[in-house]
Scaffold this motif. Structure first.
Motif, PDB file in Angstrom:
ATOM      1  N   PHE A 291      -7.646   8.374   0.469  1.00  0.00           N
ATOM      2  CA  PHE A 291      -8.330   7.662   1.549  1.00  0.00           C
ATOM      3  C   PHE A 291      -8.174   8.409   2.873  1.00  0.00           C
ATOM      4  CE2 PHE A 291      -7.952   4.663   5.101  1.00  0.00           C
ATOM      5  CZ  PHE A 291      -9.234   4.135   5.101  1.00  0.00           C
ATOM      6  N   LEU A 292      -6.954   8.854   3.177  1.00  0.00           N
ATOM      7  CA  LEU A 292      -6.747   9.601   4.419  1.00  0.00           C
ATOM      8  C   LEU A 292      -7.505  10.919   4.405  1.00  0.00           C
ATOM      9  CD1 LEU A 292      -2.921   9.044   5.036  1.00  0.00           C
ATOM     10  CD2 LEU A 292      -4.832   7.952   6.222  1.00  0.00           C
ATOM     11  N   SER A 293      -7.526  11.591   3.254  1.00  0.00           N
ATOM     12  CA  SER A 293      -8.253  12.856   3.152  1.00  0.00           C
ATOM     13  C   SER A 293      -9.750  12.648   3.381  1.00  0.00           C
ATOM     14  CB  SER A 293      -7.998  13.490   1.786  1.00  0.00           C
ATOM     15  OG  SER A 293      -8.694  14.713   1.664  1.00  0.00           O
ATOM     16  N   ASP A 294     -10.325  11.620   2.757  1.00  0.00           N
ATOM     17  CA  ASP A 294     -11.757  11.348   2.933  1.00  0.00           C
ATOM     18  C   ASP A 294     -12.065  10.910   4.359  1.00  0.00           C
ATOM     19  OD1 ASP A 294     -12.041  11.951   0.272  1.00  0.00           O
ATOM     20  OD2 ASP A 294     -12.035   9.857  -0.387  1.00  0.00           O
ATOM     21  N   THR A 295     -11.195  10.103   4.939  1.00  0.00           N
ATOM     22  CA  THR A 295     -11.410   9.663   6.317  1.00  0.00           C
ATOM     23  C   THR A 295     -11.339  10.836   7.284  1.00  0.00           C
ATOM     24  OG1 THR A 295     -10.444   7.509   5.785  1.00  0.00           O
ATOM     25  CG2 THR A 295     -10.610   8.094   8.108  1.00  0.00           C
ATOM     26  N   GLY A 296     -10.358  11.728   7.073  1.00  0.00           N
ATOM     27  CA  GLY A 296     -10.268  12.902   7.926  1.00  0.00           C
ATOM     28  C   GLY A 296     -11.477  13.807   7.803  1.00  0.00           C
ATOM     29  N   ALA A 298     -14.435  12.861   7.124  1.00  0.00           N
ATOM     30  CA  ALA A 298     -15.578  12.200   7.751  1.00  0.00           C
ATOM     31  C   ALA A 298     -15.599  12.395   9.262  1.00  0.00           C
ATOM     32  CB  ALA A 298     -15.564  10.708   7.415  1.00  0.00           C
ATOM     33  N   ILE A 299     -14.427  12.545   9.874  1.00  0.00           N
ATOM     34  CA  ILE A 299     -14.371  12.712  11.334  1.00  0.00           C
ATOM     35  C   ILE A 299     -14.032  14.136  11.731  1.00  0.00           C
ATOM     36  CG2 ILE A 299     -13.759  10.301  11.684  1.00  0.00           C
ATOM     37  CD1 ILE A 299     -10.870  11.132  12.018  1.00  0.00           C
ATOM     38  N   THR A 310       0.791  10.781   4.819  1.00  0.00           N
ATOM     39  CA  THR A 310       0.666   9.875   3.676  1.00  0.00           C
ATOM     40  C   THR A 310       2.004   9.239   3.330  1.00  0.00           C
ATOM     41  OG1 THR A 310      -1.148  11.216   2.801  1.00  0.00           O
ATOM     42  CG2 THR A 310      -0.051   9.704   1.273  1.00  0.00           C
TER      43      THR A 310
END
Length: 456
Positions: A291-296, A298-299, A310
């Protein structure tokens, strides 16, 4: 055997207490005034019954393994008994495993099967003899104690003396255990520093230990700073999550929530402390990291799925109950007179919490935070799965790191002979963790003493 021994001791204790209590009640029924109550007489009889039985069991624990080993050696054929020490010890261990009912590698020789059966019978016979001896001396102690019951017997004083000795022994055991841990850490750490200079260890920036199956040469580099910074960085992230969430939860539960809501919400929050850390590790690896990897992504930020961020976030979730539950209990112990006096002087609810409640409860809250920090520093499973296990000095929390606890596990995994720096470094790392925890305790003790004097 442990269950049978425990059952024997419980039976002896129950019989002895009942007999002593009944004997004392019978004396009191005649109108004679007793020095101590019947419960103390029963307790004293139970103590005098158990002590001889425990002595017999202790002697068997002390000398039983040697007697068993001598019996096994007597069962070995002369050619096996004449083997060199490693082969001889292997033969003895195989017979012990066969006697215990465990499987052994390879084909079982006839003499091994016969010796295993003989050792099994010896264990059964020895168990019966030891239990009979313990029961016998216990009954003798019971009879002797019953004869000494009299109206003038100071049973209460004697029982309290025994309890005082037990409390002292428990305290001494705790202290001696701590001393033993510290001494073992210091001894093995000094052995490590005979291979690696302390300056290279404490101020080194590269962790790249070499592993060797033979020899004791200091292969590789043993710089502590990458591991120390990884540990501190993950602990800081965890506390940035746990402190505000935990304190806000404690304030709400203690000051705003209704009794019904508090009785439901607090146990739910405390469930977080009962979840195994390996489950948190899987949660971080499978859910939070991606989730953190995908969120990062995205921004426009490069956040690795396994990173200090994590591990720190999940660890912070894990230690929230340590902060919230303890702080809630502490704030509820603050006298209502302080809170009511503040409200009576015109302060608002939030002003009362900020200026009266939290300062008065600060010593206890500091203790809760210390417990949470110690838990974060000593955590292993979450950082094993979620931190990336990369012992490189990095200041970006979005990248993989390693910690002291993970490195201790790595260094002691496999066959460790504790003869070279490859395994002895684990004790130096453990000593570092011990010093860190000691410093945290000293700081917390200073804060607690300062503010406790101010608000008592």
């Amino acid at each position: 055997m442990p269950l049978l021994v425990a059952a024997l001791l419980l039976v002896l204790m129950g019989i002895a207490y009942t007999q002593g209590f009944s004997r004392s009640r019978a004396i009191a029924a005649t109108g004679v005034r007793l020095h101590s109550r019947p419960a103390y007489h029963g307790s004293l009889v139970a103590i005098r019954c158990l002590l001889p039985a425990l002595l017999v069991l202790g002697l068997w624990v002390l000398f039983g393994p040697g007697m068993t080993r001598a019996f096994i050696v007597a069962q070995l054929p002369p050619d096996v008994a004449a083997l060199d020490e490693p082969a001889f010890l292997t033969a003895v261990r195989r017979i012990e495993a066969i006697a215990s009912g465990f499987g052994v590698a390879g084909q079982v020789q006839p003499y091994e099967a016969a010796a295993g059966e003989a050792v099994r019978r010896f264990h059964t016979f020895a168990l019966l003899v030891v239990m009979a001896a313990a029961a016998g001396v216990g009954i003798l102690g019971l009879l002797a104690a019953l004869r000494r019951i009299s109206p003038t017997l100071r049973a209460r004083n004697k029982v309290e003396s025994v309890v005082r000795v037990l409390l002292l022994a428990c305290s001494a055991l705790a202290i001696l255990t701590t001393v033993g841990i510290v001494v073992s850490l210091f001894n093995e750490a000094f052995r490590f520093f005979s291979f690696v200079a302390p300056a290279d260890f404490f101020f080194g920036t590269v962790w790249n230990p070499g592993f060797a199956t033979t020899g004791t040469a200091a292969i590789g580099e043993y710089g502590l700073l990458p591991l120390l910074w990884g540990t501190v960085m993950i602990a800081i992230i965890a506390m940035l999550v746990a402190i505000p969430v935990g304190l806000m939860t404690a304030i709400y539960l203690s000051q705003y929530a209704s009794a019904r809501l508090r009785n439901v919400a607090k146990p739910i929050v405390e469930v977080l402390a009962g979840i195994p850390t390996i489950v948190y590790g899987f949660f971080a690896l499978v859910t939070v990291g991606p989730f953190l990897s995908d969120t990062g992504a995205a921004i426009g930020l490069d956040i690795r799925a396994t990173s200090a961020l994590t591990a720190g976030l999940v660890m912070g979730i894990m230690i929230i109950p340590f902060v919230s539950s303890l702080s809630d209990d502490i704030m509820r112990q603050v006298p209502l007179s302080l809170r009511d006096g503040s409200l009576g002087l015109g302060a608002t609810e939030s002003e009362t919490i900020r200026r009266v409640l939290l300062p008065a409860a600060l010593p206890g809250i500091v203790g809760a935070l210390l417990l949470a920090i110690s838990r974060a520093i000593g955590e292993t499973m979450i950082v094993v799965l979620a931190a990336g296990n990369s012992p490189v000095l990095r200041f970006n929390p979005a990248e993989p790191v390693s910690t002291i606890t993970v490195t201790i596990v790595n260094q002691l995994t496999g066959d460790a002979d504790f003869a070279g720096p490859q395994s002895l470094v684990a004790f130096a790392l453990g000593l570092t963790l011990f010093v860190m925890t000691l410093l945290l305790n000293m700081v917390a003790l200073y804060i607690v003493r300062r503010f406790r004097e101010q608000y008592e």
